[in-house]
Scaffold this motif. Structure first.
Motif, PDB file in Angstrom:
ATOM      1  N   PHE A   1       0.729   4.906   9.909  1.00 55.23           N
ATOM      2  CA  PHE A   1       0.559   5.560   8.620  1.00 55.23           C
ATOM      3  C   PHE A   1       0.928   7.036   8.656  1.00 55.23           C
ATOM      4  O   PHE A   1       1.031   7.677   7.611  1.00 55.23           O
ATOM      5  N   ASN A   2       1.177   7.578   9.842  1.00 55.89           N
ATOM      6  CA  ASN A   2       1.802   8.900   9.915  1.00 55.89           C
ATOM      7  C   ASN A   2       3.220   8.829   9.370  1.00 55.89           C
ATOM      8  O   ASN A   2       3.676   9.720   8.640  1.00 55.89           O
ATOM      9  N   ILE A  44       8.507   3.878   4.380  1.00 60.41           N
ATOM     10  CA  ILE A  44       7.095   3.614   4.054  1.00 60.41           C
ATOM     11  C   ILE A  44       6.742   2.178   4.437  1.00 60.41           C
ATOM     12  O   ILE A  44       5.703   1.923   5.069  1.00 60.41           O
ATOM     13  N   LYS A  45       7.597   1.237   4.066  1.00 59.08           N
ATOM     14  CA  LYS A  45       7.363  -0.173   4.380  1.00 59.08           C
ATOM     15  C   LYS A  45       7.292  -0.399   5.879  1.00 59.08           C
ATOM     16  O   LYS A  45       6.356  -1.041   6.391  1.00 59.08           O
ATOM     17  N   GLU A  46       8.256   0.134   6.608  1.00 53.08           N
ATOM     18  CA  GLU A  46       8.290  -0.079   8.050  1.00 53.08           C
ATOM     19  C   GLU A  46       7.070   0.534   8.722  1.00 53.08           C
ATOM     20  O   GLU A  46       6.482  -0.062   9.633  1.00 53.08           O
ATOM     21  N   GLY A  47       6.688   1.738   8.268  1.00 53.47           N
ATOM     22  CA  GLY A  47       5.495   2.355   8.829  1.00 53.47           C
ATOM     23  C   GLY A  47       4.248   1.536   8.559  1.00 53.47           C
ATOM     24  O   GLY A  47       3.427   1.305   9.452  1.00 53.47           O
ATOM     25  N   ALA A  48       4.104   1.056   7.323  1.00 55.54           N
ATOM     26  CA  ALA A  48       2.923   0.274   6.960  1.00 55.54           C
ATOM     27  C   ALA A  48       2.864  -1.035   7.731  1.00 55.54           C
ATOM     28  O   ALA A  48       1.803  -1.418   8.253  1.00 55.54           O
ATOM     29  N   PHE A  49       3.988  -1.729   7.824  1.00 55.69           N
ATOM     30  CA  PHE A  49       4.004  -3.016   8.522  1.00 55.69           C
ATOM     31  C   PHE A  49       3.767  -2.855  10.020  1.00 55.69           C
ATOM     32  O   PHE A  49       3.305  -3.791  10.685  1.00 55.69           O
ATOM     33  N   ASN A  50       4.081  -1.664  10.548  1.00 55.60           N
ATOM     34  CA  ASN A  50       3.847  -1.392  11.970  1.00 55.60           C
ATOM     35  C   ASN A  50       2.527  -0.677  12.227  1.00 55.60           C
ATOM     36  O   ASN A  50       2.222  -0.324  13.364  1.00 55.60           O
ATOM     37  N   LEU A  70      -2.030   1.221  -1.127  1.00 56.25           N
ATOM     38  CA  LEU A  70      -2.079  -0.214  -1.412  1.00 56.25           C
ATOM     39  C   LEU A  70      -1.599  -1.041  -0.229  1.00 56.25           C
ATOM     40  O   LEU A  70      -2.140  -2.114   0.047  1.00 56.25           O
ATOM     41  N   TYR A  71      -0.583  -0.554   0.486  1.00 54.70           N
ATOM     42  CA  TYR A  71      -0.221  -1.222   1.734  1.00 54.70           C
ATOM     43  C   TYR A  71      -1.439  -1.293   2.661  1.00 54.70           C
ATOM     44  O   TYR A  71      -1.688  -2.308   3.319  1.00 54.70           O
ATOM     45  N   ALA A  72      -2.195  -0.204   2.717  1.00 53.08           N
ATOM     46  CA  ALA A  72      -3.329  -0.126   3.638  1.00 53.08           C
ATOM     47  C   ALA A  72      -4.421  -1.144   3.318  1.00 53.08           C
ATOM     48  O   ALA A  72      -5.172  -1.545   4.212  1.00 53.08           O
ATOM     49  N   ILE A  73      -4.507  -1.574   2.051  1.00 48.08           N
ATOM     50  CA  ILE A  73      -5.551  -2.531   1.691  1.00 48.08           C
ATOM     51  C   ILE A  73      -5.011  -3.943   1.511  1.00 48.08           C
ATOM     52  O   ILE A  73      -5.721  -4.824   1.040  1.00 48.08           O
ATOM     53  N   GLY A  74      -3.740  -4.152   1.890  1.00 48.23           N
ATOM     54  CA  GLY A  74      -3.228  -5.519   1.894  1.00 48.23           C
ATOM     55  C   GLY A  74      -2.062  -5.820   0.978  1.00 48.23           C
ATOM     56  O   GLY A  74      -1.632  -6.973   0.895  1.00 48.23           O
TER      57      GLY A  74
END
Length: 290
Positions: A228-229, A219-225, A196-200
């Protein structure tokens, strides 16, 4: 409402052996989750056993969170139901001091039409002195808030987002693609947080964050940056423990985990029961892999 981006923890309500609210346990929980990097508290949602706490207890729990919020995290308060007028009456008697938004579950049991769901939320949004987050959880309510209804509601100035727990990624994508830019898509399913992060999506309201807030921070920090690894490394280890949280209904599983961490006891109120020995063993085994 960027202060509600990231991880909201759907706080459990700790009880003692007499099934009274355990405020020492709740204080431990507030401190532990804050240290692990959650961004805001969700008070008296489903995970807080709101179905079996009294009106007086709800007010006391909310006030306790206000008074013991050392990091001054935003507070989202669970306020919904399947009797629209009763929800409106509750809004009139609620002290909204320190509440940043309410999380309002779609009407359950009645199985209303999409127009009925729409009118229910419009009435709440018109009456609420704070912003409203829709909560779509068909697995509990037995009715889905369609993407079309969510997008209609997103036009209301006091409806700021949706906790989407339908498990339907295509529905979530439709919302994300067509929503106003400032309307928040929030994951309501811990294991779908990465997708869901990946789609917005802008975050998650999480059960597992009661015990594993550090994973959701990563997870949040990875998604915002856009890393996705990092999201995978933080999310995938939770795959084994997550289904155990619901095997005997939420919050039975997460309370067992919190008990193992020394945060609070595992007591729940009827009709729920504490974790069976089989579930305890399964959770213990899953925890060894984290």
């Amino acid at each position: 409402m960027k202060k509600l981006h990231g991880t909201g923890v759907a706080l459990v309500t700790p009880f003692n052996q007499h099934k009274n609210v355990d405020y020492d346990g709740l204080k431990n929980l507030l401190e532990a989750t804050a240290k692990k990097g959650v961004d805001y508290y969700v008070v008296q949602g489903t995970t807080g056993e709101s179905a079996t706490t009294t009106s007086a207890e709800k007010a006391e729990i909310l006030q306790f969170v206000r008074d013991n919020n050392a990091q001054n995290l935003p507070i989202v308060y669970g306020l919904g139901g399947n009797n629209t007028q009763a929800v409106l009456d509750t809004i009139k008697t609620t002290n909204f001091e320190g509440i940043d938004a309410i999380l309002s579950v779609s009407p359950y049991y009645n199985k209303p039409s999409q127009e009925g769901i729409y009118q229910h939320y419009i009435a709440i949004a018109d009456a609420s002195p704070v912003p409203v987050i829709l909560y779509n959880v068909p697995g509990r309510t037995m009715s889905n808030i369609s993407a079309e209804t969510t997008l209609r509601l997103a036009k209301h100035k006091n409806i700021i987002g949706v906790k989407e727990a339908s498990g339907n990624l295509e529905q979530a994508m439709t919302i994300s693609h067509n929503k106003p830019s400032d309307f928040m898509l929030i994951s309501g399913d811990d294991m779908l947080t990465g997708p869901l992060y990946a789609i917005g999506a802008v975050g998650v309201i999480s059960v597992l964050a009661n015990a594993f807030g550090d994973h959701f921070k990563s997870i949040k920090e990875g998604a915002f940056n856009g890393d996705f690894n990092q999201v995978q490394k933080a999310l995938f280890p939770l795959l084994q423990i997550n289904p155990l949280m619901y095997a005997e209904s939420n919050p039975v599983g997460i309370k067992e985990v919190l008990a193992s961490q020394g945060v609070c006891e595992n007591y729940v109120r009827l009709p729920l029961l504490e974790a069976t020995e089989d579930l305890k063993k399964s959770i213990k085994t899953a925890l060894t892999s984290l």
